[in-house]
Enzyme design. Structure first.
Site, PDB file in Angstrom:
ATOM      1  N   LYS A 159      61.160  58.026   1.848  1.00  0.00           N
ATOM      2  CA  LYS A 159      61.980  56.968   2.445  1.00  0.00           C
ATOM      3  C   LYS A 159      61.358  56.365   3.708  1.00  0.00           C
ATOM      4  CE  LYS A 159      64.503  57.967  -0.954  1.00  0.00           C
ATOM      5  NZ  LYS A 159      64.299  57.191  -2.177  1.00  0.00           N
ATOM      6  N   LYS A 179      68.184  61.333   8.507  1.00  0.00           N
ATOM      7  CA  LYS A 179      67.949  61.391   7.061  1.00  0.00           C
ATOM      8  C   LYS A 179      66.625  62.076   6.744  1.00  0.00           C
ATOM      9  CE  LYS A 179      70.428  57.050   6.038  1.00  0.00           C
ATOM     10  NZ  LYS A 179      70.345  55.714   5.393  1.00  0.00           N
ATOM     11  N   GLU A 202      66.986  51.879   0.823  1.00  0.00           N
ATOM     12  CA  GLU A 202      66.146  52.580  -0.151  1.00  0.00           C
ATOM     13  C   GLU A 202      65.776  51.621  -1.271  1.00  0.00           C
ATOM     14  OE1 GLU A 202      68.237  55.997  -1.757  1.00  0.00           O
ATOM     15  OE2 GLU A 202      68.803  56.675   0.250  1.00  0.00           O
ATOM     16  N   ARG A 208      63.534  52.275 -10.886  1.00  0.00           N
ATOM     17  CA  ARG A 208      63.923  52.515 -12.288  1.00  0.00           C
ATOM     18  C   ARG A 208      64.937  51.457 -12.730  1.00  0.00           C
ATOM     19  NH1 ARG A 208      67.147  55.816  -9.041  1.00  0.00           N
ATOM     20  NH2 ARG A 208      69.348  55.272  -9.251  1.00  0.00           N
TER      21      ARG A 208
END
Ligand code: MV4
Length: 450
Positions: A116, A158, A287, A291
């Site tokens: 990230k 995070k 983010e 996919r």
């Protein structure tokens, strides 16, 4: 041109890919665990290969088993669906080395977006607006305190290898930072073997808005607008819609162009989703998913494109079948995720389906691998269907959703359908007035859930 594609997945998404293959005249190969011998994707594919025992780690996640299945059947390409191996850079690297085409982005792009911190640095350089925060990783508590004070509390720590809500800790004030920093670090280490963390300003009441992008791998890319996926429970989406109720055409065109230019700038190939928090009219990148997503059908509905077909085309080296000028938003689409779960605690509820009837009619799409007499195995995700409705506008889509839910029959197991019937009666859902905290608050008030 591919003449045979292996689908390294199961359930509704495997059917989704098989359908695209069939329309393109491509043979499909299903793979399955021993728990899925009677599954619909096995029945629907042209061929199938058993790749191992029920646990995913020994079947749907087994790289040697999947590569063997490719070699046995002569499939030239693998479509990963979502989940499982879809964002596994090492898997994609191995396929590249075995001369099997991966229908998706390069191992390199998956790796960049999987970390990230690197993802954020990359997006910032490409001109995508990000959440204010640390420049890269925060190595120690002392730095964390300094950075957090500069950003201003509340902040969120995070894990760089996290995502989807894992390894994330909120620090409301300076007295929370030590614990947030250490916990995010150890969760990152335990879950992903990576203890690197970064810090961001915590946005208190944003929407989750994600932009669908698509690249041809040759420097051309388009956007297909946004989806509002704010209605989530424990970081699982339950209701998604496109266009976003809070986003107008001008805003869509502006953020869409930023995203399309960004992925064009890295020669991105295939489908991708750039996730933002949206608060007070501003977008903040968090983010990128490399996919096809579960909720892609709402985008397909309003733009009238087949995203899986486009994925296969660009993997073959062809151009996309449309460009930005060819597409525009048409109406409104909503998806609800039907899970085999028992309310109010959403406990997974596998078991035998004694009766299944899918809704139909104008503007209704039901993506599901259920059939009468099917037994939902206990080993996998509890998603058993996605109901997608499309209308000329949002009120029509909501009315159609209500009507379609009334036609749906899933007997034998508990499902999340009663939740959607209740949500449709809520004024905030009818007006689109919700943010990322709305659903959990509603569940607490209405179901007494924790
Ligand atoms: C945030 C945030 C507030 N501020 N980052 C949760 C999942 C992961 N994708 C990012 N998440 C969040 N990041 C900042 N700087 C709030 C969340 C968040 C959230 C985001 C999207 C949808 C639902 C959510 C529920 C709780 C927290």
């Amino acid at each position: 041109m591919f003449d045979k594609i292996l689908i390294a997945n199961r359930g509704e998404i495997a059917l989704r890919v098989i359908r695209a293959c069939r329309e393109m005249g491509i043979q499909s190969v299903a793979v399955h665990s021993t728990a899925d011998s009677d599954a619909m994707h096995v029945r629907m594919a042209d061929e199938s290969v058993c790749i191992g025992p029920p646990p995913s780690t020994d079947s749907y996640l087994s790289v040697p088993a999947i590569i063997s299945a490719c070699e046995i059947t002569g499939a030239q390409a693998i479509h990963p669906g979502y989940g499982f191996l879809s964002e596994n850079a090492s898997f994609v690297q191995i396929l590249e080395d075995h001369d099997i085409k991966f229908i998706g982005p390069t191992a390199e792009h998956i790796r960049i977006m999987g970390d990230k911190i690197t993802a954020k640095e990359t997006m910032l350089k490409l001109g995508v607006p990000c959440v204010p925060g640390s420049e890269g990783g925060v190595p120690d508590l002392e730095t964390a305190k300094k950075v957090a004070a500069e950003i201003g509390y509340p902040v969120i720590v995070k894990a760089t290898a996290g995502g989807g809500g894992r390894g994330m800790k909120l620090a409301k004030t300076a007295k929370d930072i030590e614990s947030a920093f250490q916990t995010a670090r150890s969760e990152g280490k335990a879950a992903f073997g990576n203890d690197e963390v970064y810090i961001e300003k915590y946005l208190t009441r944003p929407r989750h808005i994600e932009i669908q992008v698509f690249g041809d791998g040759k420097g051309k890319a388009v956007h297909l607008g946004e989806r509002d996926c704010s209605l989530q429970r424990r970081h699982q989406k339950v209701f998604e819609e496109a266009p976003g109720p809070a986003i107008d055409a001008e805003t869509r065109a502006r953020i869409g162009k930023i995203c399309a230019d960004a992925v064009a700038g890295i020669n991105y190939i295939g489908a991708g989703t750039i996730e933002f928090l949206y608060e007070d009219g501003e977008f903040y990148f968090i983010e990128m998913n490399t996919r096809l997503q579960v909720e892609h059908p709402v985008t397909e509905a309003i733009f009238g494109v087949d995203l899986v077909r486009e994925q296969i085309r660009v993997a073959e080296g062809l151009d996309m079948s449309f460009s930005q000028e060819d597409i525009e938003v048409n109406g409104h689409a909503i998806e609800v995720r039907i899970n085999a779960e028992k309310l109010p605690d959403f406990r997974p509820c596998p078991g035998r389906i004694t009766q299944y009837h899918a809704p139909g009619g104008l503007g209704v799409r039901m993506d599901s691998a259920l059939y009468d007499g099917y037994s939902i195995p206990p080993y996998y995700d509890s998603l058993i269907g996605k109901l997608i409705v499309h209308g000329r506008d949002r009120p029509e889509a909501l009315a159609r959703l209500n009507r379609a839910l009334g036609e749906l029959i899933v007997d034998g197991v508990d499902t999340t359908v009663p939740l959607f019937n209740a949500l449709l009666a809520e004024k905030d859902i009818q007006t689109g007035d919700y943010n990322i905290h709305w659903l959990e608050k509603w569940l607490e008030t209405n179901l007494g859930a924790s």
